[in-house]
Design a protein around this motif. Structure first.
Motif, mmCIF file in Angstrom:
data_model
loop_
_atom_site.group_PDB
_atom_site.id
_atom_site.type_symbol
_atom_site.label_atom_id
_atom_site.label_comp_id
_atom_site.label_asym_id
_atom_site.label_seq_id
_atom_site.Cartn_x
_atom_site.Cartn_y
_atom_site.Cartn_z
ATOM 1 N N GLY A 187 0.827 -1.195 0.000
ATOM 2 C CA GLY A 187 0.000 0.000 0.000
ATOM 3 C C GLY A 187 0.860 1.243 0.000
ATOM 4 N N ALA A 188 0.345 2.314 -0.609
ATOM 5 C CA ALA A 188 1.109 3.558 -0.716
ATOM 6 C C ALA A 188 0.207 4.642 -1.290
ATOM 7 N N PRO A 189 0.642 5.911 -1.202
ATOM 8 C CA PRO A 189 -0.052 6.959 -1.954
ATOM 9 C C PRO A 189 0.294 6.829 -3.432
ATOM 10 N N ALA A 190 -0.650 7.174 -4.295
ATOM 11 C CA ALA A 190 -0.446 7.084 -5.741
ATOM 12 C C ALA A 190 -0.249 8.484 -6.309
ATOM 13 N N PRO A 191 0.984 8.872 -6.644
ATOM 14 C CA PRO A 191 1.216 10.211 -7.195
ATOM 15 C C PRO A 191 0.389 10.501 -8.443
ATOM 16 N N SER A 192 0.112 9.480 -9.248
ATOM 17 C CA SER A 192 -0.651 9.686 -10.481
ATOM 18 C C SER A 192 -2.143 9.855 -10.222
ATOM 19 N N LEU A 193 -2.578 9.625 -8.979
ATOM 20 C CA LEU A 193 -3.993 9.749 -8.612
ATOM 21 C C LEU A 193 -4.162 10.764 -7.488
ATOM 22 N N ASP A 194 -3.412 11.863 -7.582
ATOM 23 C CA ASP A 194 -3.477 12.921 -6.565
ATOM 24 C C ASP A 194 -3.175 12.385 -5.172
ATOM 25 N N ASN A 195 -2.252 11.423 -5.114
ATOM 26 C CA ASN A 195 -1.797 10.831 -3.854
ATOM 27 C C ASN A 195 -2.896 10.091 -3.096
ATOM 28 N N ALA A 196 -3.919 9.643 -3.820
ATOM 29 C CA ALA A 196 -4.932 8.798 -3.181
ATOM 30 C C ALA A 196 -4.288 7.496 -2.725
ATOM 31 N N GLY A 197 -4.771 6.950 -1.625
ATOM 32 C CA GLY A 197 -4.238 5.688 -1.135
ATOM 33 C C GLY A 197 -4.658 4.528 -2.023
#
Length: 232
Positions: A187-197
């Motif tokens: 699990g991580a923040p997704a930079p390509s999805l506005d840092n959504a988890g």
């Protein structure tokens, strides 16, 4: 001969990887995806091998060179515009692509049942990874895969629908009414999805589009949706 200790590997990844590579090592250094070639007559007079592989989900290369050549190659790549990044960046990129990580998402002893040695704690049937093996003939691991054929736990992705503590490995996932469904392995923040988890893990009794809760902290359960990776 085992040359591991005398060999360095540099991963050059991203949409500009080919431009940077050819600027440093020449047009002849380029190889296609999943191809490889020895480095011969390169602009830096560096020997070694190059292959069109990586684990970021981006186009790119992995370059294997003698240890003494690693630093000059590193400096030359940076001079042409490459940016050094750490394993955290690699991890978010591979997670956005839905790539499983060995030792984390499979081949992880803590994922094994009590009677399992953990070597293949999650096999290709559970992971939805099509290696081309069928069930009609014997092959290494066939019996284990057959034993899981009727099982319900499968590899799924989850994407946060609201803000909250980030999803992390080992965090439980439940239904909206609190029934256990499984746990995350990455699990991580997704930079390509506005840092959504985002996260991946092994969940039972779910379908794509189901809303679930990720028990991200002792005090916060975050609403998420079940998806089939890749996330982007």
């Amino acid at each position: 001969e085992d040359c591991s200790d005398a060999t360095a590997i540099l991963a050059l990844q991203g949409p500009k990887a080919k431009d940077v590579l050819t600027s440093v090592l020449g047009e002849g250094a380029h190889v296609g995806r999943f191809r490889w070639s020895p480095l011969e007559g390169s602009a830096l007079s560096i020997s070694g091998y190059i292959q069109g592989t990586g684990y970021t989900g981006e186009a790119g290369y992995e370059i294997l060179v003698p240890n003494d050549d690693a630093a000059p190659l590193w400096r030359a790549l940076i001079a042409e515009g490459a940016t050094p990044v750490g394993l955290g960046a690699r991890d978010t990129l591979r997670l956005e692509k839905g790539f499983l990580l060995s030792g984390v998402d499979f081949l992880w002893p803590s994922l094994a049942s009590s009677e399992d040695d953990g070597f293949l704690a999650r096999d290709s049937w559970e992971s939805n990874v099509p290696f081309g093996w069928g069930f009609e003939h014997d092959h290494p691991g066939a019996a284990k895969m057959r034993s899981h054929q009727d099982g319900d736990a499968r590899w799924w992705g989850v994407r946060y629908l609201e803000k909250g503590p980030l999803p992390r490995p080992g965090k439980p996932v439940t239904s909206m009414d609190g029934a256990p469904l499984g746990q995350l392995t990455s699990g991580a923040p997704a930079p390509s999805l506005d840092n959504a988890g985002i996260g991946i893990g092994y969940l039972a009794g779910v379908s794509e589009g189901d809303e679930v809760l990720v028990q991200a902290s002792p005090r916060k359960a975050v609403k998420a949706v079940v998806v089939r990776p890749p996330f982007v």
